[in-house]
Design a protein around this motif. Structure first.
Motif: not given
Ligand code: CA2
Length: 148
Positions: A14-16, A80-82, A102-104, A107-109
């Motif tokens: 919701n913070l996107l 997803t991870h838990t 949304l993200s890859n 490529q992340r932690e």
């Molecule tokens: O890449 C994705 O879509 C994720 O599912 C997004 C999650 C993250 O924990 C996953 O590893 C990957 C995080 C969503 C948090 O979104 C925010 C957006 C704006 C500001 C803060 C958080």
């Protein structure tokens, strides 16, 4: 009757659009909802688009989709991870399940590299931003057309 796809979004999505645009893009969740509605319309599908910060609520919505939807598109975000609870709920569904990020995440932690959702999903799309959601709708529509 129009076939429904449930699009379920997990915590903090919701913070996107408010923070970290370099990772998640600048669109809001409401922008993504609109994109999905337009795409679904073009495909002759209807969508139910929801977001929750609460794990159990996502589980309940998966259980509802099991009876009412032809497909589930899920971005379970950090769950997803838990979340074994979300995996168990998805495993009860016979419909198509597409996981979206949304993200890859690869490529992340390293803690983001493991996905419980992937164990239940037919496919996973990550790293393409909001387009991932519309591609997931295309995939569900194509499989419905093919009848598999
Ligand atoms: O890449 C994705 O879509 C994720 O599912 C997004 C999650 C993250 O924990 C996953 O590893 C990957 C995080 C969503 C948090 O979104 C925010 C957006 C704006 C500001 C803060 C958080």
């Amino acid at each position: 009757m129009t076939k429904t796809v449930a699009i379920l979004n997990g915590p903090n999505l919701n913070l996107l659009g408010t923070r970290e645009p370099e990772i998640y893009g600048s669109e809001t969740l409401s922008d993504i909802q609109q994109l999905c509605a337009q795409k679904a319309d073009a495909l002759g599908l209807s969508v139910v688009f929801k977001q929750s910060n609460i794990e159990g609520e996502l589980v309940t919505w998966i259980q509802e989709a099991k009876d009412n939807a032809v497909g589930i598109i899920i971005n379970a975000a950090a769950y997803t991870h838990t979340s074994v609870a979300i995996l168990d709920a998805l495993n009860t569904c016979d419909c198509r399940i597409i996981e979206v990020h949304l993200s890859n995440i690869h490529q992340r932690e390293s803690f983001r590299h493991k996905s419980y959702v992937s164990r239940a999903a037919d496919g996973m799309i990550c790293g393409l931003g909001s387009i991932g959601y519309t591609l997931a709708l295309d995939a569900i529509a194509a499989r419905l057309t093919r009848g598999d």
